[in-house]
Design a protein around this motif. Structure first.
Motif, PDB file in Angstrom:
ATOM      1  N   VAL A  68      51.749 -16.317   9.203  1.00 53.34           N
ATOM      2  CA  VAL A  68      50.953 -17.356   8.553  1.00 53.34           C
ATOM      3  C   VAL A  68      49.542 -17.382   9.133  1.00 53.34           C
ATOM      4  O   VAL A  68      48.557 -17.523   8.395  1.00 53.34           O
ATOM      5  N   ALA A  69      49.435 -17.217  10.438  1.00 49.02           N
ATOM      6  CA  ALA A  69      48.118 -17.224  11.078  1.00 49.02           C
ATOM      7  C   ALA A  69      47.279 -16.037  10.630  1.00 49.02           C
ATOM      8  O   ALA A  69      46.080 -16.180  10.334  1.00 49.02           O
ATOM      9  N   ALA A  70      47.889 -14.854  10.568  1.00 50.96           N
ATOM     10  CA  ALA A  70      47.151 -13.656  10.155  1.00 50.96           C
ATOM     11  C   ALA A  70      46.681 -13.788   8.720  1.00 50.96           C
ATOM     12  O   ALA A  70      45.542 -13.437   8.382  1.00 50.96           O
ATOM     13  N   ARG A  71      47.544 -14.304   7.863  1.00 54.25           N
ATOM     14  CA  ARG A  71      47.167 -14.473   6.469  1.00 54.25           C
ATOM     15  C   ARG A  71      46.067 -15.513   6.317  1.00 54.25           C
ATOM     16  O   ARG A  71      45.140 -15.356   5.523  1.00 54.25           O
ATOM     17  N   THR A  72      46.149 -16.597   7.101  1.00 55.12           N
ATOM     18  CA  THR A  72      45.112 -17.630   7.063  1.00 55.12           C
ATOM     19  C   THR A  72      43.768 -17.061   7.505  1.00 55.12           C
ATOM     20  O   THR A  72      42.732 -17.306   6.872  1.00 55.12           O
ATOM     21  N   PHE A  73      43.781 -16.286   8.582  1.00 56.75           N
ATOM     22  CA  PHE A  73      42.553 -15.626   9.038  1.00 56.75           C
ATOM     23  C   PHE A  73      42.002 -14.715   7.951  1.00 56.75           C
ATOM     24  O   PHE A  73      40.795 -14.724   7.666  1.00 56.75           O
ATOM     25  N   ALA A  74      42.889 -13.938   7.331  1.00 59.83           N
ATOM     26  CA  ALA A  74      42.451 -12.985   6.318  1.00 59.83           C
ATOM     27  C   ALA A  74      41.853 -13.680   5.113  1.00 59.83           C
ATOM     28  O   ALA A  74      40.798 -13.272   4.601  1.00 59.83           O
ATOM     29  N   PHE A 135      45.283  -3.566  15.368  1.00 59.30           N
ATOM     30  CA  PHE A 135      45.558  -2.636  14.269  1.00 59.30           C
ATOM     31  C   PHE A 135      46.091  -3.368  13.036  1.00 59.30           C
ATOM     32  O   PHE A 135      46.009  -2.852  11.915  1.00 59.30           O
ATOM     33  N   ALA A 136      46.652  -4.560  13.251  1.00 56.64           N
ATOM     34  CA  ALA A 136      47.083  -5.387  12.125  1.00 56.64           C
ATOM     35  C   ALA A 136      45.912  -6.149  11.529  1.00 56.64           C
ATOM     36  O   ALA A 136      45.839  -6.357  10.316  1.00 56.64           O
ATOM     37  N   VAL A 137      44.967  -6.556  12.374  1.00 59.40           N
ATOM     38  CA  VAL A 137      43.832  -7.358  11.922  1.00 59.40           C
ATOM     39  C   VAL A 137      42.799  -6.505  11.186  1.00 59.40           C
ATOM     40  O   VAL A 137      42.221  -6.948  10.183  1.00 59.40           O
TER      41      VAL A 137
END
Length: 307
Positions: A68-74, A135-137
């Motif tokens: 959820v955090a990664a998607r929110t950042f994206a 590498f995910a970001v």
């Protein structure tokens, strides 16, 4: 240009939010996090089954927070980077960063906080997860710029989405798995396939303002045909994943349902009628993720996964 990088925004003007937090959640369409989560859960459960035949609940909770955090950042980053392009597209001109309902500063602070939460979740999982976090970001950021230098941003989107199941598997096991790569590629092609459909709405506008996409460059008919081929590949990868992980009858039943959903998605959209694009995305694709996850859970239960 399509914005399905992490779930598309709802078309039309945005209504005024009650406060800054709610406004920010509207920017990132937080409720659409459910689209990315089901296959990360499938990977996490498959990894748990392979390692101990029991669910690793704490790790799965951390995977959820990280996702959820990664998607929110994206999404926040995408909205900031694309705000001028969005302002030139009638479909997206009502978005919060375009109208000023949410400031760039607020969105940037939210993105930084989300990135921090993602890094903290990765660190809590393992040092390997933290080391691999950049590498995910990286693909999440590159996607926002991809439409400026390529006609195939959908491929970058596929890579960004493919990371999720691989990361979830590593979170549980701390090791690489080719099965998770296959599932990741399935998820990437699945999302890229419906992104091709979604981008058809903006083909003419994108062409006029110089935004790259398959529909803008090659036409809507080509994009829809490419979407069909992409989803055929997706289905084949789901089959391969099921064979690699020795899934039973429930998984294969889920794939039958998935095939019907794919058929429905492509049947209701044509080059001459794009009026049901949102139904294809919100109904068909939302159903695929949740339904196939449900069938996977039933399969794990039938094979003895301890809960």
């Amino acid at each position: 240009m399509s914005d399905t990088a992490f779930a598309p925004g709802v078309p039309g003007p945005a209504s005024a939010p009650d406060g800054p937090v709610r406004a920010f959640l509207r920017v990132v369409v937080i409720e659409h996090s459910v689209f990315a989560l089901p296959f990360a859960y499938v990977a996490a459960l498959a990894a748990s089954f392979d390692v101990s035949r029991s669910v690793h609940w704490l790790d799965i909770a951390l995977v959820t927070v990280a996702m959820v955090a990664a998607r929110t950042f994206a999404m926040a980053t995408n909205r900031i980077i694309d705000r001028k392009i969005d302002g030139r597209n009638p479909r997206t001109a009502g978005r919060e960063l375009v109208t000023g309902v949410v400031s760039v500063r607020t969105a940037a602070v939210g993105a930084v906080v989300a990135l921090g939460v993602f890094a903290g979740s990765a660190a809590a999982l393992s040092w390997l997860c933290l080391a691999l976090a950049p590498f995910a970001v990286a693909p999440l950021i590159v996607y926002s710029y991809a439409k400026r230098f390529t006609n195939f941003p959908h491929a970058v989107l596929a890579l960004a989405q493919a990371v999720a199941p691989v990361g979830a598997w590593i979170a549980i096991t701390d090791r690489w798995s080719w099965a998770s790569v296959v599932l990741g590629l399935a998820v990437g092609t699945w999302i890229a396939g419906f992104d091709l459909i979604y981008a058809c709405q903006d083909a003419e506008v994108d062409r006029g303002i110089g935004v790259g996409s398959v529909p803008a460059r090659f036409g809507i008919r080509v994009a829809l045909a490419a979407s069909v081929v992409t989803h055929v590949v997706t289905f084949a990868l789901f089959v391969v994943f099921g064979l690699m992980e020795d899934f039973g009858a429930w998984w294969w039943a889920g794939l039958v349902v998935t095939a019907v959903a794919f058929w429905y998605e492509h049947a209701i959209v044509s080059a001459d009628d794009l009026s049901r694009v949102n139904r294809a995305f919100l109904t068909a694709n939302g159903f695929v993720g949740i339904a196939l996850f449900g069938f996977a859970v039933l399969d794990f239960v039938s094979r003895g996964l301890a809960w």
